[in-house]
Motif scaffolding. Structure first.
Motif, PDB file in Angstrom:
ATOM      1  N   ILE A  13       6.948  -1.109  -5.521  1.00  0.00           N
ATOM      2  CA  ILE A  13       6.638   0.317  -5.453  1.00  0.00           C
ATOM      3  C   ILE A  13       6.958   0.859  -4.059  1.00  0.00           C
ATOM      4  CG2 ILE A  13       4.730   1.995  -5.596  1.00  0.00           C
ATOM      5  CD1 ILE A  13       3.571   0.120  -7.766  1.00  0.00           C
ATOM      6  N   PRO A  14       7.690   1.955  -4.008  1.00  0.00           N
ATOM      7  CA  PRO A  14       8.003   2.509  -2.687  1.00  0.00           C
ATOM      8  C   PRO A  14       6.744   3.057  -2.017  1.00  0.00           C
ATOM      9  CG  PRO A  14       9.133   3.751  -4.448  1.00  0.00           C
ATOM     10  CD  PRO A  14       8.307   2.709  -5.115  1.00  0.00           C
ATOM     11  N   PRO A  15       6.676   2.999  -0.690  1.00  0.00           N
ATOM     12  CA  PRO A  15       5.503   3.505   0.024  1.00  0.00           C
ATOM     13  C   PRO A  15       5.174   4.930  -0.414  1.00  0.00           C
ATOM     14  CG  PRO A  15       7.002   2.461   1.557  1.00  0.00           C
ATOM     15  CD  PRO A  15       7.705   2.494   0.247  1.00  0.00           C
ATOM     16  N   ARG A  16       3.891   5.220  -0.547  1.00  0.00           N
ATOM     17  CA  ARG A  16       3.487   6.559  -0.982  1.00  0.00           C
ATOM     18  C   ARG A  16       2.045   6.837  -0.649  1.00  0.00           C
ATOM     19  NH1 ARG A  16       5.203   7.620  -5.693  1.00  0.00           N
ATOM     20  NH2 ARG A  16       6.976   6.435  -5.007  1.00  0.00           N
ATOM     21  N   GLY A  17       1.716   8.096  -0.628  1.00  0.00           N
ATOM     22  CA  GLY A  17       0.338   8.501  -0.425  1.00  0.00           C
ATOM     23  C   GLY A  17      -0.509   8.042  -1.600  1.00  0.00           C
ATOM     24  N   ILE A  18      -1.749   7.677  -1.296  1.00  0.00           N
ATOM     25  CA  ILE A  18      -2.631   7.220  -2.369  1.00  0.00           C
ATOM     26  C   ILE A  18      -3.820   8.163  -2.533  1.00  0.00           C
ATOM     27  CG2 ILE A  18      -4.095   5.311  -3.184  1.00  0.00           C
ATOM     28  CD1 ILE A  18      -1.207   4.602  -3.228  1.00  0.00           C
ATOM     29  N   LYS A  31      -6.184  11.520  -0.396  1.00  0.00           N
ATOM     30  CA  LYS A  31      -6.373  12.397   0.755  1.00  0.00           C
ATOM     31  C   LYS A  31      -7.746  12.123   1.342  1.00  0.00           C
ATOM     32  CE  LYS A  31      -3.394  16.137  -0.785  1.00  0.00           C
ATOM     33  NZ  LYS A  31      -3.283  16.203  -2.253  1.00  0.00           N
ATOM     34  N   LEU A  90      -3.985  11.767   4.988  1.00  0.00           N
ATOM     35  CA  LEU A  90      -3.459  11.158   3.763  1.00  0.00           C
ATOM     36  C   LEU A  90      -3.306   9.669   4.025  1.00  0.00           C
ATOM     37  CD1 LEU A  90      -2.090  11.509   0.906  1.00  0.00           C
ATOM     38  CD2 LEU A  90       0.075  11.729   2.139  1.00  0.00           C
ATOM     39  N   PHE A 132       2.694  -0.743   0.180  1.00  0.00           N
ATOM     40  CA  PHE A 132       2.913  -1.619  -0.973  1.00  0.00           C
ATOM     41  C   PHE A 132       3.609  -2.918  -0.571  1.00  0.00           C
ATOM     42  CE2 PHE A 132       1.791   2.261  -3.052  1.00  0.00           C
ATOM     43  CZ  PHE A 132       1.009   1.822  -4.108  1.00  0.00           C
ATOM     44  N   GLY A 172      10.314  -4.058 -12.174  1.00  0.00           N
ATOM     45  CA  GLY A 172       9.863  -3.571 -10.865  1.00  0.00           C
ATOM     46  C   GLY A 172      10.911  -2.671 -10.220  1.00  0.00           C
ATOM     47  N   LEU A 189      11.136   0.685 -12.178  1.00  0.00           N
ATOM     48  CA  LEU A 189      10.017   1.594 -11.900  1.00  0.00           C
ATOM     49  C   LEU A 189      10.065   2.096 -10.460  1.00  0.00           C
ATOM     50  CD1 LEU A 189       7.139  -0.105 -13.920  1.00  0.00           C
ATOM     51  CD2 LEU A 189       8.195   2.116 -14.378  1.00  0.00           C
ATOM     52  N   ALA A 190      10.579   1.256  -9.565  1.00  0.00           N
ATOM     53  CA  ALA A 190      10.704   1.693  -8.167  1.00  0.00           C
ATOM     54  C   ALA A 190      11.694   2.848  -8.070  1.00  0.00           C
ATOM     55  CB  ALA A 190      11.166   0.524  -7.293  1.00  0.00           C
ATOM     56  N   ALA A 210      10.085   5.879  -9.442  1.00  0.00           N
ATOM     57  CA  ALA A 210       9.119   6.431  -8.475  1.00  0.00           C
ATOM     58  C   ALA A 210       9.840   7.187  -7.361  1.00  0.00           C
ATOM     59  CB  ALA A 210       8.274   5.298  -7.886  1.00  0.00           C
ATOM     60  N   LYS A 211      10.953   6.627  -6.892  1.00  0.00           N
ATOM     61  CA  LYS A 211      11.709   7.303  -5.830  1.00  0.00           C
ATOM     62  C   LYS A 211      12.265   8.628  -6.324  1.00  0.00           C
ATOM     63  CE  LYS A 211      13.022   3.309  -3.123  1.00  0.00           C
ATOM     64  NZ  LYS A 211      13.924   2.159  -3.209  1.00  0.00           N
ATOM     65  N   ASP A 234       9.531  11.051  -6.259  1.00  0.00           N
ATOM     66  CA  ASP A 234       9.291  11.459  -4.868  1.00  0.00           C
ATOM     67  C   ASP A 234      10.303  12.524  -4.455  1.00  0.00           C
ATOM     68  OD1 ASP A 234       7.363   9.508  -4.825  1.00  0.00           O
ATOM     69  OD2 ASP A 234       8.482   8.110  -3.575  1.00  0.00           O
ATOM     70  N   GLY A 246       3.186  11.557  -4.275  1.00  0.00           N
ATOM     71  CA  GLY A 246       3.139  10.119  -4.496  1.00  0.00           C
ATOM     72  C   GLY A 246       1.800   9.649  -5.032  1.00  0.00           C
ATOM     73  N   GLU A 247       0.720  10.336  -4.624  1.00  0.00           N
ATOM     74  CA  GLU A 247      -0.594   9.882  -5.091  1.00  0.00           C
ATOM     75  C   GLU A 247      -0.796  10.193  -6.574  1.00  0.00           C
ATOM     76  OE1 GLU A 247      -0.073  12.184  -2.729  1.00  0.00           O
ATOM     77  OE2 GLU A 247      -1.584  13.763  -2.730  1.00  0.00           O
ATOM     78  N   LYS A 248       0.011  11.104  -7.118  1.00  0.00           N
ATOM     79  CA  LYS A 248      -0.038  11.357  -8.567  1.00  0.00           C
ATOM     80  C   LYS A 248       0.834  10.342  -9.296  1.00  0.00           C
ATOM     81  CE  LYS A 248      -1.616  15.871  -9.550  1.00  0.00           C
ATOM     82  NZ  LYS A 248      -1.892  16.576  -8.290  1.00  0.00           N
ATOM     83  N   ILE A 284       1.840   7.444  -8.512  1.00  0.00           N
ATOM     84  CA  ILE A 284       1.367   6.055  -8.525  1.00  0.00           C
ATOM     85  C   ILE A 284       0.331   5.847  -9.633  1.00  0.00           C
ATOM     86  CG2 ILE A 284      -0.358   6.434  -6.674  1.00  0.00           C
ATOM     87  CD1 ILE A 284       1.490   3.177  -7.436  1.00  0.00           C
TER      88      ILE A 284
END
Ligand SMILES: NC(=O)C1=CN([C@@H]2O[C@H](COP(=O)(O)OP(=O)(O)OC[C@H]3O[C@@H](n4cnc5c(N)ncnc54)[C@H](OP(=O)(O)O)[C@@H]3O)[C@@H](O)[C@H]2O)C=CC1
Ligand SMILES: [Fe+2]
Ligand SMILES: [Fe+2]
Lengths: 335, 245
Positions: free
Chosen positions: A21-26, A28, A42, A47, B216, B219-220, B223-224, B227, B233-235, B237
């Motif tokens: 999974i690419p880095p992302r906000g999780i 706030k 944030l 990951f 993987g 899905l990566a 996800a990108k 983005d 991203g918090e949604k 994920i």
């Protein structure tokens, strides 16, 4: 369909593909200062799975940290702390991000502050005199280890320094000897542990085992992974607490609220020193990188961060370890 | 089966290569049909023309895979009614019937394309030789499709972020659930109807692939793409974590 925000993040379901999974906000964060200022943050996850934190994956991991900083940049966020192992991977080097118009920190000044202030407080509560104590620093050549050592030199009886790489350890130890401090260094922990009255453990290692301790030794474990407790000889009177943590007296909130999943501690509103450092930088509007590189944290920086912490109502966390709050702290563990 | 003996190390490699081509060809034909449907249902003449052009591009991809499969003497099984592919197609048709151009683009160009690009890249690299060239060049073209649509979706999100994200979430759970079941370690909803014999997932190791990394990576990439479109991203994920696995 239930909205996803209402449910917790089922991380267990993505275990098999976690590190893809690419880095992302999780989530706030919202924090309040004693002074009434409020700020938002944030939490961004890289990951990087803990079992992938090895030399083999070093390049991929560094790339993930850089990608995470890129996320910050894309979201137009102007300051970030590279917490935990992310700053270790970059060795505190922020050169790649110069074009981002962003303030960065490793957060290690405040972490070091909470470590040394915590140790001083624990010593005080146990009637131990700092100036008569021998302090063992495990991970002494690391950024936090050096910061703590430099802060404590001249304030304690003797410094006992431990790390594996003898060259770096010798350079650092010799410098302190040249400055006239009483120092003993060794890569063999068993040569140092029997002399220690106070111990700071700030190595990122699961291999550390301590034995032949003096009775009533105080241990501040601020390293990760947190497993020192299992590896400390069970001597009655050993006081081992998890250090480097602060308590935000005016609280914080997460959205979505993952506190039951990610951030579970035996007292309310605890936070890592590193994360609190960026909160203070936001409160104070600090516009320059604060902690960076390795070995650059001065006692002035430690004192400044600690003062700012108190100013904004963020205090040392009560003493706790994996068994919960420790006896001496029970009275002031609630907010 | 002469070719098989010449070109393949073992019967297992022949079988799994056949299945990979079968899935790729079926997927391309689904893409082609999706765009053909879209050409029918939408009114805007420019969008109509674009859809036809796009359908033709997917047709050429299918043809490219078919021609090469024939040359290798592979045992190709094309089945647009295979359970997962058919369910995905039905989802697409649902949105097409409502003339929901944006939803159709999301399904075809983001979801299916993310899986296609990523899996073609992984499969191509694993198969090597001329297959590698073919898979990677088609992946490259699919990437252009995706990038083009991502730009369009960025603009859509900009117009009304909340509505767009809600809509995307609905499509995600309707369609990505199917792709997720399809790409899980075991076919969560039974046999796909495309692979010969057992599911190829159990045989991927014969060509140095494994289902976790295929899934993987796919899905990566998805996800990108989300983005880049601008979905927080918090949604995304949470959406991804909730897919069946
Ligand atoms: N509580 C908090 O808020 C925070 C905690 N931390 C944690 O603090 C720790 C230290 O961070 P930092 O100073 O930046 O890290 P560094 O990598 O800079 O330092 C690690 C130190 O540990 C030594 N070390 C590693 N393994 C061993 C071992 N088996 N025995 C003895 N020494 C060892 C290293 O030297 P050598 O390689 O030569 O052995 C080095 O001196 C980390 O675990 C980090 O996760 C970090 C930030 C915040
Ligand atoms: Fe295609
Ligand atoms: Fe395409």
């Amino acid at each position: 369909m239930r909205t996803s925000e209402l449910e917790e993040l089922p991380i267990s379901k993505i275990k098999a593909i976690y590190d893809y999974i690419p880095p992302r906000g999780i989530f706030k964060m919202h924090v309040k200062s004693l002074t009434g200022i409020e700020t938002n943050g944030l939490y961004i996850d890289t990951f990087i799975a803990p079992d992938k934190l090895n030399a083999q994956n070093l390049r991929a991991n560094i790339q993930k940290v850089k990608d995470a900083v890129k996320v910050v940049h894309h979201l137009n966020i102007k300051m970030a702390i590279l917490g935990g192992f992310t700053s270790l991977l970059l060795e505190g080097n922020f050169n790649d991000f110069e074009d981002y118009d962003m303030v960065l920190t490793t957060g290690n000044s405040l972490t070091s502050a909470y470590v040394v202030k915590g140790l001083e407080k624990a010593a005080r509560e146990h009637g131990i005199s700092m100036s008569e104590s021998n302090v063992l620093v495990i991970g002494a050549t690391g950024d936090i280890g050096m910061a703590c050592t430099n802060y404590l030199k001249g304030k304690v009886n003797r410094l006992l320094l431990c790390a594996r790489n003898m060259n770096r350890l010798k350079t650092f130890g010799q410098r302190l000897l040249d400055e006239g401090h009483e120092v003993k260094y060794s890569s063999d922990l068993s040569e140092l542990a029997p002399e220690a009255d106070l111990i700071i453990s700030v190595a990122s290692s699961s291999e550390i085992a301590i034995s032949s301790l003096k009775p009533k030794v105080i241990i501040c474990d601020a390293g990760y992974p947190k497993n020192l407790e299992e590896k400390v000889e069970k001597v009655p009177g050993v006081f081992l607490f998890h250090g480097g943590m602060g308590q935000l007296k005016h609280g914080y909130s997460f959205n979505p609220d993952y506190t039951s999943q990610f951030y579970r501690y035996p007292a309310p509103h605890l936070g890592h020193g590193c994360i609190i450092e960026i909160i203070l930088m936001a409160f104070e509007g600090i516009k320059e990188n604060f902690s960076m590189g390795k070995g650059n944290i001065t006692s002035e920086k430690i004192d400044l961060m600690y003062e700012l912490s108190l100013k904004h109502g963020i205090e040392l966390a009560p003493f706790y370890n994996s068994d919960g709050i420790l006896e001496a702290s029970k009275n002031n563990s609630t907010t | 089966m002469e070719t098989q003996e010449k070109e393949f190390k073992s019967i297992e490699v022949f079988n799994v290569t056949s299945d990979i081509y079968s899935q790729a060809i079926t997927g391309e034909l689904i893409g082609m049909s999706n765009f053909a449907t879209l050409a029918e249902t939408i009114d805007d003449p420019h969008e109509k023309m674009e859809a036809v052009e796009h359908a033709d591009s997917e047709r050429r991809h299918a043809e490219g895979f078919m021609a090469y499969a024939k040359k290798l003497g592979l045992n190709v099984n094309i089945n647009l009614k295979g359970s997962y592919w058919n369910r995905i197609r039905e989802q697409f048709l649902n949105y097409a019937a409502k003339k929901d151009f944006i939803a159709c683009i999301i399904i075809q160009e983001v979801m299916l394309e993310a899986f296609a690009i990523s899996m073609y890249t992984d499969a191509g690299n694993a198969l090597g030789g001329a297959s590698k060239k073919l898979f990677l060049s088609i992946a490259e073209e699919e990437k252009e499709h995706m990038d083009h649509s991502v730009e369009l979706l960025q603009e859509e999100l900009h117009k009304d972020p909340d509505t767009f994200i809600k809509k995307f979430e609905g499509i995600h759970f309707n369609c990505m659930t199917i792709l997720s079941e399809f790409s899980a370690r075991t076919d969560l909803k039974g046999h796909c109807g495309v692979c010969n014999g057992d599911c190829m997932k159990n045989a991927l190791h014969h060509v140095n692939l494994n289902v976790d990394s295929l899934r993987g990576n796919a899905l990566a990439l998805y996800a990108k793409a989300l983005d880049t479109i601008g979905i927080p991203g918090e949604k995304s994920i949470v959406w991804i974590a909730k897919l069946p696995a």
